[in-house]
Design an enzyme around this catalytic site. Structure first.
Site, PDB file in Angstrom:
ATOM      1  N   SER A  15       0.900  -1.260  -0.026  1.00 33.36           N
ATOM      2  CA  SER A  15       0.011   0.038  -0.003  1.00 33.36           C
ATOM      3  C   SER A  15       0.712   1.404   0.011  1.00 33.36           C
ATOM      4  CB  SER A  15      -1.006   0.020   1.308  1.00 33.36           C
ATOM      5  OG  SER A  15      -0.149  -0.201   2.395  1.00 33.36           O
ATOM      6  N   ILE A  18       8.102   1.253   0.605  1.00 33.87           N
ATOM      7  CA  ILE A  18       8.891   0.297  -0.201  1.00 33.87           C
ATOM      8  C   ILE A  18       8.128  -0.485  -1.276  1.00 33.87           C
ATOM      9  CG2 ILE A  18      10.515  -1.476  -0.399  1.00 33.87           C
ATOM     10  CD1 ILE A  18      11.825  -0.331   2.312  1.00 33.87           C
ATOM     11  N   ASP A  66      -4.917  -8.754   8.020  1.00 40.66           N
ATOM     12  CA  ASP A  66      -3.868  -8.282   9.150  1.00 40.66           C
ATOM     13  C   ASP A  66      -2.728  -9.347   9.134  1.00 40.66           C
ATOM     14  OD1 ASP A  66      -2.508  -7.366  11.431  1.00 40.66           O
ATOM     15  OD2 ASP A  66      -4.420  -7.475  12.523  1.00 40.66           O
ATOM     16  N   TYR A 161      12.373  -5.565  17.016  1.00 40.82           N
ATOM     17  CA  TYR A 161      12.299  -5.733  15.557  1.00 40.82           C
ATOM     18  C   TYR A 161      13.544  -6.259  15.082  1.00 40.82           C
ATOM     19  CZ  TYR A 161      12.884  -3.358  10.819  1.00 40.82           C
ATOM     20  OH  TYR A 161      13.009  -3.261   9.552  1.00 40.82           O
ATOM     21  N   LYS A 165      13.853  -9.625  12.776  1.00 42.85           N
ATOM     22  CA  LYS A 165      14.372  -9.728  11.147  1.00 42.85           C
ATOM     23  C   LYS A 165      15.541 -10.648  11.195  1.00 42.85           C
ATOM     24  CE  LYS A 165      12.112  -6.569   8.872  1.00 42.85           C
ATOM     25  NZ  LYS A 165      11.464  -6.847   7.768  1.00 42.85           N
TER      26      LYS A 165
HETATM   27  N1  LIG Z   1      12.156   2.118   6.069  1.00 38.70           N
HETATM   28  C1  LIG Z   1      13.340   1.729   6.366  1.00 38.70           C
HETATM   29  O1  LIG Z   1      14.141   2.324   7.020  1.00 38.70           O
HETATM   30  C2  LIG Z   1      13.544   0.071   6.423  1.00 38.70           C
HETATM   31  C3  LIG Z   1      15.000  -0.439   6.311  1.00 38.70           C
HETATM   32  C4  LIG Z   1      15.250  -1.706   6.292  1.00 38.70           C
HETATM   33  C5  LIG Z   1      14.129  -2.648   6.188  1.00 38.70           C
HETATM   34  N2  LIG Z   1      12.831  -2.258   5.810  1.00 38.70           N
HETATM   35  C6  LIG Z   1      11.797  -3.017   5.723  1.00 38.70           C
HETATM   36  O2  LIG Z   1      10.925  -2.822   4.506  1.00 38.70           O
HETATM   37  C7  LIG Z   1       9.728  -3.250   4.471  1.00 38.70           C
HETATM   38  C8  LIG Z   1       8.777  -2.043   4.139  1.00 38.70           C
HETATM   39  O3  LIG Z   1       9.085  -1.317   4.913  1.00 38.70           O
HETATM   40  P1  LIG Z   1       8.818   0.593   4.684  1.00 38.70           P
HETATM   41  O4  LIG Z   1       9.781   1.154   5.322  1.00 38.70           O
HETATM   42  O5  LIG Z   1       8.384   0.619   3.346  1.00 38.70           O
HETATM   43  O6  LIG Z   1       7.377   0.567   5.966  1.00 38.70           O
HETATM   44  P2  LIG Z   1       5.802   1.211   5.537  1.00 38.70           P
HETATM   45  O7  LIG Z   1       5.917   2.467   4.723  1.00 38.70           O
HETATM   46  O8  LIG Z   1       5.491   1.501   7.018  1.00 38.70           O
HETATM   47  O9  LIG Z   1       5.059  -0.023   4.795  1.00 38.70           O
HETATM   48  C9  LIG Z   1       4.837  -1.055   5.561  1.00 38.70           C
HETATM   49  C10 LIG Z   1       4.001  -2.046   4.651  1.00 38.70           C
HETATM   50  O10 LIG Z   1       3.577  -3.006   5.547  1.00 38.70           O
HETATM   51  C11 LIG Z   1       2.183  -3.298   5.735  1.00 38.70           C
HETATM   52  N3  LIG Z   1       1.733  -3.739   6.900  1.00 38.70           N
HETATM   53  C12 LIG Z   1       2.309  -3.430   8.012  1.00 38.70           C
HETATM   54  N4  LIG Z   1       1.766  -3.990   9.105  1.00 38.70           N
HETATM   55  C13 LIG Z   1       1.022  -4.910   8.635  1.00 38.70           C
HETATM   56  C14 LIG Z   1       0.070  -5.832   8.907  1.00 38.70           C
HETATM   57  N5  LIG Z   1      -0.156  -6.108  10.393  1.00 38.70           N
HETATM   58  N6  LIG Z   1      -0.724  -6.518   8.187  1.00 38.70           N
HETATM   59  C15 LIG Z   1      -0.542  -6.625   6.781  1.00 38.70           C
HETATM   60  N7  LIG Z   1       0.094  -5.482   6.308  1.00 38.70           N
HETATM   61  C16 LIG Z   1       0.886  -4.710   6.953  1.00 38.70           C
HETATM   62  C17 LIG Z   1       1.720  -1.759   5.524  1.00 38.70           C
HETATM   63  O11 LIG Z   1       0.427  -2.049   4.908  1.00 38.70           O
HETATM   64  P3  LIG Z   1      -0.800  -0.827   5.491  1.00 38.70           P
HETATM   65  O12 LIG Z   1      -0.465   0.422   4.832  1.00 38.70           O
HETATM   66  O13 LIG Z   1      -2.168  -1.140   5.215  1.00 38.70           O
HETATM   67  O14 LIG Z   1      -0.703  -0.482   6.904  1.00 38.70           O
HETATM   68  C18 LIG Z   1       2.462  -1.174   4.511  1.00 38.70           C
HETATM   69  O15 LIG Z   1       2.100  -1.650   3.021  1.00 38.70           O
HETATM   70  C19 LIG Z   1       9.754  -3.863   6.155  1.00 38.70           C
HETATM   71  O16 LIG Z   1       9.449  -5.240   6.029  1.00 38.70           O
HETATM   72  C20 LIG Z   1      10.721  -3.195   6.762  1.00 38.70           C
HETATM   73  O17 LIG Z   1      11.056  -3.843   7.878  1.00 38.70           O
HETATM   74  C21 LIG Z   1      12.621  -0.829   6.054  1.00 38.70           C
END
Ligand SMILES: NC(=O)c1ccc[n+]([C@@H]2O[C@H](COP(=O)([O-])OP(=O)(O)OC[C@H]3O[C@@H](n4cnc5c(N)ncnc54)[C@H](OP(=O)(O)O)[C@@H]3O)[C@@H](O)[C@H]2O)c1
Length: 247
Positions: A15, A18, A66, A161, A165
């Site tokens: 949604s 990333i 969820d 967290y 991971k």
């Molecule tokens: N941002 C960083 O610095 C970073 C660094 C390293 C790794 N990552 C990893 O990259 C991935 C994406 O992160 P992001 O930074 O893009 O975060 P984000 O913008 O918060 O997006 C998270 C996504 O996961 C979904 N999600 C969260 N909780 C959920 C649940 N309970 N059930 C179903 N879907 C759920 C969200 O859906 P909704 O919008 O519907 O809530 C959203 O689409 C994650 O695995 C994160 O650990 C991120």
């Protein structure tokens, strides 16, 4: 021919952040997509679906689940397994508690650890378990897990967290070995801090700033599909190029 023409992809966390960037890149390569996000953001996911159709996706469906609810994840897994999926991208993730507060040995509510483990590790593991038998029958498939460099070095904050991971990375590396002989390629993509996502905004670790962009993560994912059938990157670690500050 486009890289993913004729391929079906299940992408979680599609949604925003990333996941939304990955969805657009997959669409441009002609994939048929199933996009998953939390039920709270059904409308955002529908808009994302329209956007990827405009980008060239052959087909797009949405599914709101969820990931903290293991029964709902199993239902999604069973439905997708019956249809068969060529590529699974486990991207959905949460940083910890609802407002990004620290979850570790000194702070946070242990009840929130369950949610973190469910969403970041157990739900992806459940999807992998359900989808691999059909990939094995077909003799090909991709599983790409979006991990984090937090699963490679120990920082003092956000222990829950990091634990989630580490769990995902452990499963990914082991699955890589188990599935190689079936020509299923399993990759752990581990970025450092990524700017401009929901997680980056919530996390005090990022302070809203970051030097890796969602597009860098997209490039790492798409790189996998450009390799020959004989090659697989077991892990892709993306670190920031900021002198003295790389994570
Ligand atoms: N941002 C960083 O610095 C970073 C660094 C390293 C790794 N990552 C990893 O990259 C991935 C994406 O992160 P992001 O930074 O893009 O975060 P984000 O913008 O918060 O997006 C998270 C996504 O996961 C979904 N999600 C969260 N909780 C959920 C649940 N309970 N059930 C179903 N879907 C759920 C969200 O859906 P909704 O919008 O519907 O809530 C959203 O689409 C994650 O695995 C994160 O650990 C991120």
């Amino acid at each position: 021919m486009s890289l993913l023409q004729g391929k079906t992809v299940l992408l979680t966390g599609a949604s925003r952040g990333i996941g939304a960037s990955i969805a657009c890149a997959l669409a441009k390569e002609g994939a048929s997509l199933t996009l998953v996000a939390h039920p709270h953001h059904e409308q955002d996911l529908k808009q994302m679906c329209d956007k990827v159709k405009g980008c060239g996706a052959k087909d797009c469906h949405t599914c709101c689940v969820d990931f903290a609810d293991s029964k709902a994840v199993q239902k999604l897994a069973d439905e997708c397994a019956s249809k068969g999926v060529d590529v699974l991208i486990n991207n959905a993730g949460i940083f910890g508690a609802h407002h990004g507060e620290e979850l570790g040995p000194l702070k946070g509510n242990p009840d929130d650890w369950d949610r973190c483990m469910q969403v970041n590790a157990l739900a992806p593991m459940r999807l992998i378990r359900a989808l691999t038998p059909k990939m094995c029958e077909k003799g090909e498939g991709w599983i790409i897990n979006i991990g984090d460099v937090e699963a490679m070095h120990e920082g003092p904050h956000h222990a829950a967290y990091a634990a989630s991971k580490y769990a995902l990375r452990g499963f990914s590396l082991s699955a890589y070995e188990a599935l190689r002989e079936h020509c299923i390629r399993v990759v752990d993509v581990a970025p450092g801090n990524v700017s401009g996502t929901g997680m980056a905004e919530k996390s005090d670790m990022h302070g809203g700033q970051g030097v890796i962009t969602p597009d860098d993560v997209v490039q790492a994912v798409m790189f996998c599909f450009r390799l020959s059938k004989n090659a697989v990157p077991q892990e892709i670690v993306l670190k920031a190029m900021k002198a003295g500050k790389a994570t």
